[in-house]
Design a protein around this motif. Sequence first.
Motif, PDB file in Angstrom:
ATOM      1  N   LEU A 155       2.399   2.098  -4.107  1.00 20.21           N
ATOM      2  CA  LEU A 155       1.148   1.604  -4.396  1.00 20.21           C
ATOM      3  C   LEU A 155       1.373   0.387  -5.054  1.00 20.21           C
ATOM      4  O   LEU A 155       0.404  -0.538  -4.900  1.00 20.21           O
ATOM      5  CB  LEU A 155       0.403   2.691  -5.372  1.00 20.21           C
ATOM      6  N   SER A 178       0.199  -3.440   1.772  1.00 18.53           N
ATOM      7  CA  SER A 178      -0.943  -3.033   0.717  1.00 18.53           C
ATOM      8  C   SER A 178      -1.902  -4.170   0.460  1.00 18.53           C
ATOM      9  O   SER A 178      -1.821  -5.261   1.216  1.00 18.53           O
ATOM     10  CB  SER A 178      -0.469  -2.658  -0.799  1.00 18.53           C
ATOM     11  N   GLN A 218      -5.086   2.377  -4.837  1.00 17.56           N
ATOM     12  CA  GLN A 218      -4.324   1.023  -4.896  1.00 17.56           C
ATOM     13  C   GLN A 218      -5.300  -0.114  -5.102  1.00 17.56           C
ATOM     14  O   GLN A 218      -4.452  -0.898  -5.940  1.00 17.56           O
ATOM     15  CB  GLN A 218      -3.415   1.053  -3.421  1.00 17.56           C
TER      16      GLN A 218
END
Length: 246
Positions: A45, A150, A170
């Motif tokens: 994350l 991400s 996240q």
Amino acid sequence: MAHQKSHKAAIVLIPPFSSKLLAVIQNIRRVNDKAFERWMPHINLIYPFYESDDYSSDVLRIQQQFGLDGVKRFKVKFSKESVGYFEHSKNFVVWLKPLPVDYETNHPDIEDEEESSAPIGFVDPFGGSQSDSPSIFNLADHDRESGANSNSRGNDERSEDTVDSVKDIQSSLVRCFPECTEIGSISPAGFQPHLTLGQFRKNRLIATLDDIRGQIWEEEIQVSSLAIIRRDDYDHPFRVVSVIPL
């Protein structure tokens, strides 16, 4: 809070698989994942994260942000439909993605996939904007592969008042640590939560995916905590140093 980011620290989700499914995942990783000895099964994350001897203030800061963002426990599932891959120049990385519990099989087969900005083999199960039980287990390439994809922005237009997906979690973490955006800037597709299973030869793509899908069955899990993990050096295994309850 420490002020120096390091690839020896990360914030991860460690899915609480059943012992039976965990054994299958670990058997696949043991043979095929070059980082098996250093990483536990996880979904990155935030990576890199700050190296510190005391994360109590960071945990408090995260909990305060989660309170503002309405973070709560939620459920996801893993199944044969979770199996996908990223293509690299010399191999491909196979992984499991978390799915919404109501996810239905409605995406095309691999050979029918069209070009998109998403990594090859990835279907975003949560939709929305693309721009947006702890245990002990770096090669630089794998660190980047396992931490890739991400996004620092997240979906600020979600209709619900609660955070109910890995992608939203996240995004909340990045709002808490806005300087920790590396994991979201590798792929133009944004954050793609995944658990790496291993690296495989490119000439056996279809056979490999079929084999792994045949070993994975559907399992629903509750995401009730995250973990801050650290390692003493790059060739040492990560260990959980703090748990962040949801």
